[in-house]
Scaffold this active site. Structure first.
Site, PDB file in Angstrom:
ATOM      1  N   LYS A  46      -4.315  28.166  11.909  1.00  0.00           N
ATOM      2  CA  LYS A  46      -4.372  29.074  10.761  1.00  0.00           C
ATOM      3  C   LYS A  46      -3.070  29.836  10.512  1.00  0.00           C
ATOM      4  CE  LYS A  46      -7.504  28.111   9.331  1.00  0.00           C
ATOM      5  NZ  LYS A  46      -7.804  26.712   8.903  1.00  0.00           N
ATOM      6  N   HIS A 101      -1.280  21.635  17.813  1.00  0.00           N
ATOM      7  CA  HIS A 101      -1.629  22.987  18.269  1.00  0.00           C
ATOM      8  C   HIS A 101      -1.526  23.019  19.807  1.00  0.00           C
ATOM      9  CE1 HIS A 101      -3.071  24.049  14.336  1.00  0.00           C
ATOM     10  NE2 HIS A 101      -4.243  23.466  14.408  1.00  0.00           N
ATOM     11  N   SER A 131      -8.416  34.317   8.962  1.00  0.00           N
ATOM     12  CA  SER A 131      -8.431  32.975   8.395  1.00  0.00           C
ATOM     13  C   SER A 131      -9.251  32.037   9.287  1.00  0.00           C
ATOM     14  CB  SER A 131      -6.992  32.460   8.269  1.00  0.00           C
ATOM     15  OG  SER A 131      -6.973  31.140   7.813  1.00  0.00           O
ATOM     16  N   ASN A 224      -0.566  25.208  -6.579  1.00  0.00           N
ATOM     17  CA  ASN A 224      -0.438  23.762  -6.788  1.00  0.00           C
ATOM     18  C   ASN A 224      -1.003  22.949  -5.631  1.00  0.00           C
ATOM     19  OD1 ASN A 224       0.565  23.984  -9.334  1.00  0.00           O
ATOM     20  ND2 ASN A 224       2.696  24.078  -8.675  1.00  0.00           N
ATOM     21  N   ARG A 250      -7.935  28.943   1.240  1.00  0.00           N
ATOM     22  CA  ARG A 250      -8.877  30.016   0.921  1.00  0.00           C
ATOM     23  C   ARG A 250      -8.226  31.080   0.039  1.00  0.00           C
ATOM     24  NH1 ARG A 250     -10.385  34.841   3.478  1.00  0.00           N
ATOM     25  NH2 ARG A 250      -8.456  34.613   4.655  1.00  0.00           N
ATOM     26  N   GLY A 252      -4.603  32.393   0.977  1.00  0.00           N
ATOM     27  CA  GLY A 252      -3.161  32.172   1.061  1.00  0.00           C
ATOM     28  C   GLY A 252      -2.329  33.418   0.833  1.00  0.00           C
TER      29      GLY A 252
HETATM   30  S1  PPS Z   1      -5.246  24.736  10.506  1.00  0.00           S
HETATM   31  O1  PPS Z   1      -6.723  24.537  10.413  1.00  0.00           O
HETATM   32  O2  PPS Z   1      -4.858  25.312  11.790  1.00  0.00           O
HETATM   33  O3  PPS Z   1      -4.511  23.537  10.202  1.00  0.00           O
HETATM   34  O4  PPS Z   1      -4.944  25.841   9.378  1.00  0.00           O
HETATM   35  P1  PPS Z   1      -3.499  26.157   8.794  1.00  0.00           P
HETATM   36  O5  PPS Z   1      -3.129  25.141   7.816  1.00  0.00           O
HETATM   37  O6  PPS Z   1      -2.559  26.438   9.918  1.00  0.00           O
HETATM   38  O7  PPS Z   1      -3.744  27.553   8.068  1.00  0.00           O
HETATM   39  C1  PPS Z   1      -4.574  27.673   6.934  1.00  0.00           C
HETATM   40  C2  PPS Z   1      -4.136  28.924   6.206  1.00  0.00           C
HETATM   41  O8  PPS Z   1      -2.902  28.666   5.514  1.00  0.00           O
HETATM   42  C3  PPS Z   1      -3.085  28.963   4.140  1.00  0.00           C
HETATM   43  N1  PPS Z   1      -2.202  28.136   3.291  1.00  0.00           N
HETATM   44  C4  PPS Z   1      -1.291  28.665   2.444  1.00  0.00           C
HETATM   45  N2  PPS Z   1      -0.921  29.943   2.209  1.00  0.00           N
HETATM   46  C5  PPS Z   1       0.026  30.147   1.264  1.00  0.00           C
HETATM   47  N3  PPS Z   1       0.612  29.163   0.555  1.00  0.00           N
HETATM   48  C6  PPS Z   1       0.276  27.870   0.758  1.00  0.00           C
HETATM   49  N4  PPS Z   1       0.861  26.917   0.033  1.00  0.00           N
HETATM   50  C7  PPS Z   1      -0.711  27.579   1.748  1.00  0.00           C
HETATM   51  N5  PPS Z   1      -1.288  26.441   2.223  1.00  0.00           N
HETATM   52  C8  PPS Z   1      -2.185  26.811   3.151  1.00  0.00           C
HETATM   53  C9  PPS Z   1      -4.566  28.686   3.917  1.00  0.00           C
HETATM   54  O9  PPS Z   1      -5.013  29.219   2.702  1.00  0.00           O
HETATM   55  C10 PPS Z   1      -5.144  29.367   5.150  1.00  0.00           C
HETATM   56  O10 PPS Z   1      -5.037  30.786   5.097  1.00  0.00           O
HETATM   57  P2  PPS Z   1      -6.166  31.755   4.516  1.00  0.00           P
HETATM   58  O11 PPS Z   1      -5.694  33.147   4.857  1.00  0.00           O
HETATM   59  O12 PPS Z   1      -7.455  31.420   5.182  1.00  0.00           O
HETATM   60  O13 PPS Z   1      -6.184  31.536   3.033  1.00  0.00           O
END
Ligand code: PPS
Length: 292
Positions: A46, A101, A131, A224, A250, A252
């Site tokens: 996350k 991870h 998250s 996007n 979710r 971001g």
């Molecule tokens: S995992 O399951 O470990 O692979 O999850 P991971 O991809 O590390 O983390 C998911 C969170 O990253 C947010 N996310 C983003 N945030 C901003 N911009 C972009 N482009 C983006 N892409 C993924 C995703 O929404 C999750 O965070 P939260 O706070 O839950 O929204």
């Protein structure tokens, strides 16, 4: 703590999903042969894994940028310890891109030869924890999901996949000299996506022309990515429909923890973690309005 209903098993101090990998496979990774051209995205869950997977896919694959190839990023940048799609990792064409991870002590030995590149993405742990909790709604049934308060205790105790956030980040950082590694934070990426993509390109030795760079940055924004089926993990929502209206991408944002943690929970977190985090060099911001 009984974590069996969440399909977790513990091996050599770390937790793994028992429905997705085995202890024997994790052990075998110690001898996994590394190529000079390999790139690894290393993250605590996350922290921005899918985001960085997407950025790497866009940097390396024109067919992703121009829409002619329909390959999801979990195939472009698969998890090393969870070979979800039964790929032949050993014989994949170069450059091989991987996510992991894995904690520092379980990483392929050969990665310490410093030939391959490692991109470590860190995120403010309060946002990671929140998250993480919401992510459960995507993969577990309501009965399997612990109360938030219980999850908070577990997170602080390190009884989560893969281990304690503090140990994970600390170990990777303290052993940084053993790797060819770039540390970057989710918050930095959020505040300056273009600058972050440039930083990643520089580390990878990739020089993109302005137009390509613009495309990568544009396609890596949260908005996007949400509509790009190759990058938004929408297949998880379809494969494992546990609850409606729950999305991998979710919110971001930075500072969403404030919408979930009570003052008492936040203080508990600060007492357990924040003081110890002072030894880490990461400049986490805790609120979207803070400067980096
Ligand atoms: S995992 O399951 O470990 O692979 O999850 P991971 O991809 O590390 O983390 C998911 C969170 O990253 C947010 N996310 C983003 N945030 C901003 N911009 C972009 N482009 C983006 N892409 C993924 C995703 O929404 C999750 O965070 P939260 O706070 O839950 O929204």
């Amino acid at each position: 703590m009984d974590l069996s209903k969440e399909f977790l098993f513990k091996h050599k101090g770390a937790y793994f999903r028992s429905d997705l990998t085995t202890a024997e496979y994790i052990d075998s990774l110690e001898d996994f042969e590394i190529r000079d051209s390999d790139v690894f995205v290393v993250t605590y869950p996350k922290s921005g894994t899918a985001w960085t997977q997407n950025i790497l896919s866009l940097i390396y694959h024109e067919g992703h940028r121009d829409g002619t190839e329909n390959m999801v990023t979990k195939i472009r940048v698969p998890w090393l310890e969870y070979n979800l799609d039964k790929m032949d990792y050993v014989n994949r064409p170069s450059p091989r891109l991987f996510s992991t991870h894995l904690p520092y002590h379980l990483i392929p030995r050969d990665l310490k030869s410093k030939r391959a590149k490692v991109i470590y993405v860190a995120r403010n742990p309060k946002d990671v924890m929140v998250s993480y909790f919401h992510f459960f709604k995507l993969i577990y049934t309501t009965e399997q999901i612990p109360e938030f308060n219980v999850f908070l205790e577990r997170f602080l105790a390190g009884a989560v996949l893969p281990c304690s956030w503090l140990d994970y980040v600390g170990d990777w950082y303290n052993h940084r000299d053993e790797f060819n590694i770039l540390f970057i934070t989710y918050e930095e990426m959020k505040k300056d996506l273009r600058g972050s993509v440039l930083k990643i390109c520089k580390f990878l030795g990739k020089q993109l022309d302005e137009k390509v760079l613009d495309t990568v940055v544009e396609m890596a924004t949260f908005e996007n990515m949400k509509t790009d089926c190759r990058a938004n993990y929408v297949q998880m929502e379809h494969d494992q429909p546990k609850q409606d209206n729950v999305h991998f991408l979710r919110k971001g944002t930075i500072g969403d923890w404030k919408n979930t943690l009570t003052v008492a929970q936040s203080e508990k977190f600060d007492n357990a973690f924040k003081e110890k985090m002072k030894d880490l060099p990461f400049r986490f911001i805790w609120d979207i309005n803070e400067d980096i």
